[in-house]
Design a protein around this motif. Structure first.
Motif, PDB file in Angstrom:
ATOM      1  N   LEU A   1      22.379  41.952  33.430  1.00 14.95           N
ATOM      2  CA  LEU A   1      23.684  41.547  33.957  1.00 14.95           C
ATOM      3  C   LEU A   1      24.599  41.146  32.802  1.00 14.95           C
ATOM      4  N   ARG A   2      25.673  41.911  32.629  1.00 12.47           N
ATOM      5  CA  ARG A   2      26.640  41.576  31.590  1.00 12.47           C
ATOM      6  C   ARG A   2      27.453  40.359  32.008  1.00 12.47           C
ATOM      7  N   VAL A   3      27.759  39.551  31.018  1.00  9.35           N
ATOM      8  CA  VAL A   3      28.644  38.412  31.246  1.00  9.35           C
ATOM      9  C   VAL A   3      30.045  38.848  30.838  1.00  9.35           C
ATOM     10  N   ASP A   4      30.927  39.048  31.840  1.00  9.58           N
ATOM     11  CA  ASP A   4      32.279  39.529  31.568  1.00  9.58           C
ATOM     12  C   ASP A   4      33.206  38.393  31.146  1.00  9.58           C
ATOM     13  N   ASP A   5      34.206  38.785  30.365  1.00  6.65           N
ATOM     14  CA  ASP A   5      35.289  37.850  30.002  1.00  6.65           C
ATOM     15  C   ASP A   5      34.764  36.571  29.360  1.00  6.65           C
ATOM     16  N   ALA A   6      33.724  36.699  28.574  1.00  8.08           N
ATOM     17  CA  ALA A   6      33.171  35.538  27.865  1.00  8.08           C
ATOM     18  C   ALA A   6      33.113  35.832  26.376  1.00  8.08           C
ATOM     19  N   GLN A   7      33.124  34.775  25.580  1.00  3.28           N
ATOM     20  CA  GLN A   7      33.166  34.932  24.130  1.00  3.28           C
ATOM     21  C   GLN A   7      32.208  33.938  23.474  1.00  3.28           C
ATOM     22  N   ILE A   8      31.425  34.431  22.523  1.00  2.00           N
ATOM     23  CA  ILE A   8      30.560  33.552  21.732  1.00  2.00           C
ATOM     24  C   ILE A   8      31.376  33.001  20.564  1.00  2.00           C
ATOM     25  N   PHE A   9      31.297  31.696  20.342  1.00  3.86           N
ATOM     26  CA  PHE A   9      32.012  31.133  19.200  1.00  3.86           C
ATOM     27  C   PHE A   9      31.217  29.975  18.600  1.00  3.86           C
ATOM     28  N   SER A  10      31.516  29.711  17.324  1.00  2.01           N
ATOM     29  CA  SER A  10      30.896  28.604  16.595  1.00  2.01           C
ATOM     30  C   SER A  10      31.867  28.156  15.515  1.00  2.01           C
ATOM     31  N   LYS A  11      32.164  26.893  15.509  1.00  2.00           N
ATOM     32  CA  LYS A  11      33.174  26.351  14.587  1.00  2.00           C
ATOM     33  C   LYS A  11      34.489  27.113  14.777  1.00  2.00           C
TER      34      LYS A  11
ATOM     35  N   ILE B   1      29.371  29.458  24.504  1.00  2.00           N
ATOM     36  CA  ILE B   1      29.998  30.563  25.225  1.00  2.00           C
ATOM     37  C   ILE B   1      31.255  30.014  25.881  1.00  2.00           C
ATOM     38  N   GLY B   2      32.375  30.697  25.628  1.00  2.00           N
ATOM     39  CA  GLY B   2      33.641  30.243  26.197  1.00  2.00           C
ATOM     40  C   GLY B   2      34.204  31.261  27.169  1.00  2.00           C
ATOM     41  N   ILE B   3      34.779  30.791  28.261  1.00  2.00           N
ATOM     42  CA  ILE B   3      35.472  31.665  29.208  1.00  2.00           C
ATOM     43  C   ILE B   3      36.868  31.100  29.463  1.00  2.00           C
ATOM     44  N   GLY B   4      37.796  31.987  29.761  1.00  2.00           N
ATOM     45  CA  GLY B   4      39.165  31.547  29.973  1.00  2.00           C
ATOM     46  C   GLY B   4      39.825  31.168  28.655  1.00  2.00           C
ATOM     47  N   TYR B   5      40.102  32.176  27.825  1.00  2.00           N
ATOM     48  CA  TYR B   5      40.661  31.904  26.494  1.00  2.00           C
ATOM     49  C   TYR B   5      41.971  31.139  26.625  1.00  2.00           C
ATOM     50  N   ASP B   6      42.101  30.105  25.811  1.00  2.00           N
ATOM     51  CA  ASP B   6      43.298  29.263  25.834  1.00  2.00           C
ATOM     52  C   ASP B   6      43.859  29.190  24.425  1.00  2.00           C
ATOM     53  N   PHE B   7      45.141  29.079  24.323  1.00  2.00           N
ATOM     54  CA  PHE B   7      45.791  28.995  23.008  1.00  2.00           C
ATOM     55  C   PHE B   7      45.825  27.550  22.548  1.00  2.00           C
ATOM     56  N   SER B   8      45.502  27.364  21.289  1.00  2.00           N
ATOM     57  CA  SER B   8      45.525  26.011  20.716  1.00  2.00           C
ATOM     58  C   SER B   8      46.149  26.063  19.327  1.00  2.00           C
ATOM     59  N   GLU B   9      46.607  24.920  18.880  1.00  2.00           N
ATOM     60  CA  GLU B   9      47.281  24.867  17.589  1.00  2.00           C
ATOM     61  C   GLU B   9      46.317  24.666  16.431  1.00  2.00           C
ATOM     62  N   ASP B  10      45.130  24.143  16.703  1.00  2.00           N
ATOM     63  CA  ASP B  10      44.189  23.939  15.602  1.00  2.00           C
ATOM     64  C   ASP B  10      43.485  25.245  15.254  1.00  2.00           C
ATOM     65  N   ASP B  11      42.568  25.158  14.295  1.00  2.00           N
ATOM     66  CA  ASP B  11      41.923  26.358  13.748  1.00  2.00           C
ATOM     67  C   ASP B  11      40.782  26.873  14.608  1.00  2.00           C
ATOM     68  N   ARG B  12      40.330  26.058  15.561  1.00  2.00           N
ATOM     69  CA  ARG B  12      39.184  26.444  16.366  1.00  2.00           C
ATOM     70  C   ARG B  12      39.632  27.238  17.592  1.00  2.00           C
ATOM     71  N   PRO B  13      38.777  28.228  18.032  1.00  2.00           N
ATOM     72  CA  PRO B  13      39.077  28.916  19.287  1.00  2.00           C
ATOM     73  C   PRO B  13      39.039  27.913  20.446  1.00  2.00           C
ATOM     74  N   SER B  14      39.846  28.156  21.445  1.00  2.00           N
ATOM     75  CA  SER B  14      39.915  27.236  22.571  1.00  2.00           C
ATOM     76  C   SER B  14      39.702  27.994  23.883  1.00  2.00           C
ATOM     77  N   PHE B  15      38.891  27.394  24.779  1.00  2.00           N
ATOM     78  CA  PHE B  15      38.592  28.019  26.069  1.00  2.00           C
ATOM     79  C   PHE B  15      38.703  26.967  27.162  1.00  2.00           C
ATOM     80  N   LYS B  16      38.977  27.456  28.377  1.00  2.00           N
ATOM     81  CA  LYS B  16      39.116  26.545  29.506  1.00  2.00           C
ATOM     82  C   LYS B  16      37.781  25.923  29.891  1.00  2.00           C
ATOM     83  N   LYS B  17      36.692  26.687  29.686  1.00  2.00           N
ATOM     84  CA  LYS B  17      35.372  26.144  29.995  1.00  2.00           C
ATOM     85  C   LYS B  17      34.366  26.700  28.998  1.00  2.00           C
ATOM     86  N   THR B  18      33.448  25.869  28.557  1.00  2.00           N
ATOM     87  CA  THR B  18      32.450  26.288  27.568  1.00  2.00           C
ATOM     88  C   THR B  18      31.048  25.935  28.059  1.00  2.00           C
ATOM     89  N   PHE B  19      30.090  26.717  27.550  1.00  2.00           N
ATOM     90  CA  PHE B  19      28.667  26.487  27.848  1.00  2.00           C
ATOM     91  C   PHE B  19      27.922  26.484  26.513  1.00  2.00           C
TER      92      PHE B  19
END
Length: 456
Positions: free
Chosen positions: A104-114, A188-206
């Motif tokens: 089962l693919r996880v759609d619309d999700a992104q792996i991130f670190s720092k 794992i982040g879903i719901g990409y959100d824009f942020s001003e800092d250097d880190r990726p931002s998501f509406k919900k993370t796991f």
């Protein structure tokens, strides 16, 4: 007459006619070298084809996707059978099927670190059958049912981390990964959100915990991240909720695969490569969109086998010409040695001894020619491999190396001479000599002693 006396006499007889013997041996040398080099090219093609097949992944696995099935003749498309638990049970009942793994693919999700993200596909799997599909970590372990938020990373992911906020969005990790799977926090982040800092931002993370990493040379799963099926379903439910909310607010939403399918993909393990075609046809009759690599492998194997036959045939013609040369030399030797044969018979030499002398001479010519031919074969093979390894892809040999598995930066061996081929060539050339000398030897034994002695 002892066997040693026969051997020494045969060598002396050959040495007395040095020029003719050398020319005959040269013919065998060319014939033997031709067939060895031709067969070595065929073996090289087979080895490189085998390497390509290994890079394609497991050949005893069938991939079932929830995509429409197209008719190659009419171009019409039909919906496949949905990939759900009922489909799993049906597939498991098929003959020759040893294991079935839903994915089962996880759609619309992104792996991130720092501050880094990575190109990877997050896939939920059944941990109970993961090991059945030859998926092995180079460190750590595979998933178990108790690993609720654990993950196994593909080996290629270490080279695909990038900074989405950087002006250079390309892959920044060539040799050393900026993310340590065993130490850094990975989510794992879903719901990409824009942020001003250097880190990726998501509406919900796991948060996920890497417990293993696959081999970097595992091209099939090199950019997959495996998590437990329940964890993947949980993330997908949350992602769907966000998409539905976004759609209700007038945003754009999309999905992949069949809406009636529970799973994105099903892998089917077959007990033997020979049965893959049968199982694939059975799945197609059940209206599954089943694809196996054997569909592409069979034409490749058949093509290589045909090329081996052609190359071996070309070399065999050269050896046949050499065999005719041996027979010619031995027949001429009889006419020159008629008186000698008569004398041997008069002084008590048996018919078998005379036949053995001529057969031994013929076998020695074949053996010596084969030995020298093998030596030349190694030299020619080394030259071919050396030339093919040069990055001169505009040349014919460079193109040949590429077609036979050579990639830029790799050294492709397109000529392989194994030990069994050397021994077979020596034995074959000796047998060719014996066969070629059989008629002349038989002819020598039928000469009348008195007529032979009177011959001037």
């Amino acid at each position: 007459m002892s066997n040693i006396d026969l051997l020494l006499m045969s060598i002396r007889n050959l040495w007395r006619r040095k020029l003719r013997t050398i020319l005959t041996i040269l013919g065998v040398t060319i014939g033997c070298a031709s067939i060895v080099v031709m067969l070595s090219l065929g073996l090289g093609m087979k080895a490189n084809t085998q390497r390509q097949l290994e890079e394609m992944g497991a050949l005893d696995v069938i991939n079932i996707m929830p995509y429409p099935i197209y008719n190659n003749e009419t171009g019409a498309a039909k919906d496949p059978a949905p990939l759900n638990d009922k489909a799993l049970n049906t597939i498991k009942q098929l003959e020759h099927v040893v294991s079935v793994m839903p994915m089962l693919r996880v759609d619309d999700a992104q792996i991130f670190s720092k501050k880094y993200q990575t190109y990877a596909e997050i896939v939920g799997v059944d941990p109970n059958v993961l090991s059945d599909f030859d998926i092995k970590p180079v460190w750590g372990k595979l998933l178990t049912e108790n690993d609720t938020n654990a993950a196994v990373f593909g080996g290629g992911i270490k080279r695909s981390w990038y900074n989405p906020k950087s002006t250079n969005r390309g892959i920044i990790s060539n040799n050393e990964s900026p993310v340590n799977l065993e130490k850094d926090k990975i989510e794992i982040g879903i719901g990409y959100d824009f942020s001003e800092d250097d880190r990726p931002s998501f509406k919900k993370t796991f948060k996920i915990i890497p417990i293993g990493e696959l081999d970097e040379q595992d091209f099939e799963y090199g950019y997959n991240i495996f998590i437990n099926m329940e964890f993947a379903e949980k993330i997908n439910r949350e992602a769907k909720r966000m998409k539905d909310q976004n759609k209700a607010e007038g945003g754009y939403s999309f999905g992949r695969g069949s809406s009636t399918s529970k799973y994105s993909q099903i892998l089917v393990k077959v007990d033997d490569i020979k049965n893959v075609k049968v199982v694939n046809e059975s799945l197609e009759k059940l209206n599954f969109n089943a694809q196996s690599k054997m569909k592409y492998v069979e034409p490749m194997i058949k093509s290589v086998e045909n090329q081996q036959i052609i190359l071996g045939g070309i070399g065999a013609v050269s050896l046949l010409v050499a065999a005719i040369g041996i027979a010619n030399t031995m027949v001429m030797s009889i006419y020159e040695r008629i008186k000698e044969i008569g004398i041997m018979k008069v002084i008590g030499a048996s018919v078998q001894d005379i036949k053995k002398i001529f057969l031994t001479e013929a076998a020695l010519i074949g053996l010596f020619g084969g030995g020298v031919g093998i030596g030349f074969s190694y030299i020619i093979s080394a030259i071919i491999n050396s030339y093919a390894s040069k990055p001169s892809y505009g040349s014919d040999m460079g193109m040949m190396g590429g077609m036979m598995g050579g990639m830029p930066g790799e050294t492709a061996k397109i000529s392989i001479i194994p030990l069994w081929l050397v021994l077979a060539a020596l034995a074959f050339s000796s047998i060719i000599g014996l066969v070629s000398g059989f008629y002349p030897a038989t002819k020598a034994t039928r000469l009348s002693p008195l007529e032979a002695i009177r011959t001037q």
